[in-house]
Design an enzyme around this catalytic site. Structure first.
Site, PDB file in Angstrom:
ATOM      1  CG  HIS A  35     -21.832 -38.998 -17.524  1.00 58.00           C
ATOM      2  ND1 HIS A  35     -22.544 -39.506 -16.459  1.00 58.00           N
ATOM      3  CD2 HIS A  35     -21.677 -37.667 -17.266  1.00 58.00           C
ATOM      4  CE1 HIS A  35     -22.811 -38.545 -15.592  1.00 58.00           C
ATOM      5  NE2 HIS A  35     -22.296 -37.411 -16.068  1.00 58.00           N
TER       6      HIS A  35
ATOM      7  CG  ASP B  82     -24.270 -42.656 -16.451  1.00 55.88           C
ATOM      8  OD1 ASP B  82     -25.015 -42.164 -15.581  1.00 55.88           O
ATOM      9  OD2 ASP B  82     -23.140 -42.200 -16.705  1.00 55.88           O
TER      10      ASP B  82
ATOM     11  CB  SER C 280     -20.394 -40.885 -13.819  1.00 57.29           C
ATOM     12  OG  SER C 280     -21.383 -39.970 -13.375  1.00 57.29           O
TER      13      SER C 280
ATOM     14  CB  ALA D 208      -6.745 -29.432 -24.653  1.00 57.11           C
TER      15      ALA D 208
ATOM     16  CD  GLN E 256      -8.638 -33.030 -18.461  1.00 54.46           C
ATOM     17  OE1 GLN E 256      -9.152 -31.949 -18.754  1.00 54.46           O
ATOM     18  NE2 GLN E 256      -9.193 -33.852 -17.592  1.00 54.46           N
TER      19      GLN E 256
ATOM     20  CG  HIS F 262     -14.604 -29.034 -13.778  1.00 52.91           C
ATOM     21  ND1 HIS F 262     -13.450 -29.542 -14.326  1.00 52.91           N
ATOM     22  CD2 HIS F 262     -15.599 -29.848 -14.196  1.00 52.91           C
ATOM     23  CE1 HIS F 262     -13.741 -30.602 -15.051  1.00 52.91           C
ATOM     24  NE2 HIS F 262     -15.032 -30.816 -14.982  1.00 52.91           N
TER      25      HIS F 262
ATOM     26  CD  GLU G 282      -9.033 -37.786 -17.917  1.00 53.88           C
ATOM     27  OE1 GLU G 282      -9.770 -38.385 -18.719  1.00 53.88           O
ATOM     28  OE2 GLU G 282      -8.672 -36.604 -18.062  1.00 53.88           O
TER      29      GLU G 282
ATOM     30  CG  ASP H 257     -19.718 -34.948  -9.444  1.00 58.23           C
ATOM     31  OD1 ASP H 257     -20.045 -34.190 -10.380  1.00 58.23           O
ATOM     32  OD2 ASP H 257     -18.795 -35.777  -9.558  1.00 58.23           O
ATOM     33  CD  GLN H 258     -18.089 -29.553 -11.582  1.00 56.73           C
ATOM     34  OE1 GLN H 258     -17.912 -28.349 -11.379  1.00 56.73           O
ATOM     35  NE2 GLN H 258     -18.561 -30.015 -12.736  1.00 56.73           N
TER      36      GLN H 258
END
Length: 464
Positions: free
Chosen positions: A19, A125, A148, A340, A342, A357, A365, A381-382
């Site tokens: 977020h 948010d 989000s 990392a 990403q 995930h 992205e 939400d995955q």
């Protein structure tokens, strides 16, 4: 500051990395129109957002006014990888403390800015509606709710919670995971408590594109779900990055990752990351290790535990890998145990796929860089994002069904999923669709594109 600004934007993110990151990039986009943006959070979470930022130039960062409010200390326990529900319940104290203690300083900031600008635009948010509620006391302030998650996910949530007010295609409901096991009851209560403070919002903003989710944006804009509010799909918020892009992540980590990736062939490496709110068990890590090794596919794995509420305090978990594992895979894989970069990794020429995930930030992205996804949903939400990715967009494959979420995913399953994406006819089609969608998304964000037009519509609206 008197008479200096016509419009001032105040951005209030939820204190979790996905977020914080999304609204920081939205701040960058708004700043590009020479509108001052005030980014508001707790001291630790504002610092967290800044040190992990990628793709924000020093000029962009200088144009964003960061407000780092101190709040009382809160419990910051480590994540529990063995929890039945994988939702990061250890972050609940952080969520509660931020919500309850930011209202007053945010209200004070809004009052100060209100006296020095023609209009105050609050972008919050959806989980921070309580914090910004005092904007209604200001005659020149208005508020916009940022979601989000995907339009697909938020539409289904609203449609179901409103008693399914109109019929939808049966295809949308096929293979749809339930919300059972996605959230803790405490967080469900937290979300419900926020919703009642959103009634005064003037509109909604989504980090998506109509190129990706036009069908579901159209459904969100049907009454009674629309509720006579304006909607803007202005994603991707993130810039599309390459290995030569600047970023603010750890210099040492960035060098390690990109130096290794630069030595690999194009489209030959799988990137593995499960975000900042997921903790794998030792048993699951072992199975993943073995499956990756047997797949004979090169990989870069960001192996780290979930964030704590305060990422700057306490020790982090040390992972146990199979004996001799890193020595065995040294010519085919690299394991990164800290933050990392990403965005840069996904934008690198060597990346062929992303084991993820399916948090929406990671999905956007990956989609914007044209990288297909091996979807392995864990919570929130995955599960529904994974269906959007694999069944509707068809730019990924599902690692495991949500109904079997409490089972360990075996090394054979991991091996099969990687090989399917990288070296099968099905995988070839998925990779082509992902690449084509990436091109379409990037075109939509440039001058004349549908996403750019939506962004300009929002900017024009708040400048009216």
């Amino acid at each position: 500051m008197a008479n200096k600004y016509e419009v001032v934007v105040v951005v209030v993110p939820f204190p979790a990395q996905g977020h914080l990151n999304q609204l920081l990039h939205l701040s960058r986009l708004i700043c590009s129109y020479k509108i001052p943006v005030h980014y508001v959070s707790t001291k630790n979470h504002t610092l967290q957002a800044k040190i992990r930022a990628q793709g924000l130039s020093p000029i962009a960062m200088n144009n964003i006014h960061f407000h780092e409010f101190s709040i009382p200390s809160f419990q910051s326990p480590p994540p529990n990888p063995n929890s039945t529900i994988k939702f990061p319940s250890h972050l609940q104290p952080s969520f509660e403390s931020s919500s309850s203690h930011l209202r007053e300083p945010v209200a004070s900031l809004l009052r100060f800015l209100s006296s020095n600008a023609r209009r105050i635009v609050v972008i919050h948010d959806s989980l921070m509606a309580y914090v910004v509620q005092d904007f209604t006391s200001l005659p020149n302030a208005e508020s916009y709710n940022f979601h989000s998650v995907s339009a697909f996910t938020i539409f289904l949530f609203l449609w179901e919670s409103m008693g399914k007010p109109f019929p939808i295609e049966a295809q949308i409901l096929e293979n749809l995971p339930s919300l059972t096991g996605s959230f803790t009851s405490e967080f469900m209560d937290f979300m419900a408590a926020q919703r009642k403070y959103s009634n005064s919002d003037s509109g909604k903003i989504y980090n998506t594109s109509r190129v990706i989710e036009g069908k579901f944006m159209n459904l969100l804009e049907k009454e009674p779900i629309k509720r006579n509010k304006m909607h803007w799909a202005i994603g991707p918020f993130n810039p599309v990055m390459t290995s030569t892009s600047s970023n603010n992540s750890s210099i040492g980590q960035r060098h390690k990752c990109l130096t290794w990736l630069d030595k690999q062939s194009p489209k030959s490496v799988i990137f593995i990351s499960f975000g900042t709110t997921t903790s794998l068990t030792d048993e699951q890590i072992k199975e993943l290790c073995l499956g990756l090794e047997r797949s004979n596919t090169k990989f870069i794995w960001a192996l780290r535990d979930a964030d704590k509420g305060d990422i700057f305090s306490g020790d982090v978990r040390k992972f146990e890998l199979p004996n001799g594992y890193e020595e065995r895979i040294k010519n085919k894989g690299i394991i990164v145990r800290d933050w990392a970069p990403q965005l840069e990794i996904l934008g690198h020429f060597s990346i062929v796929g992303f084991m993820s995930h399916c948090g929406w930030n990671s999905c956007m992205e990956s989609l914007s860089t044209g990288v297909p996804i091996i979807a392995w949903p864990m919570h929130s939400d995955q599960p529904r994002n994974s269906i959007l990715i694999t069944k509707f967009l068809k730019v990924g494959i599902l690692m495991n069904n949500w109904e079997r979420r409490n089972e360990v995913v075996t090394s054979n399953t991991v091996e099969r999923a990687v090989k399917t994406l990288v070296s099968s006819n099905e995988g070839n089609e998925i990779r082509k669709r992902a690449a084509d969608l990436g091109v379409a998304i990037r075109k939509s964000a440039v001058e004349g594109g549908v996403t750019r037009k939506e962004l300009e519509s929002f900017i024009g609206h708040i400048n009216r």
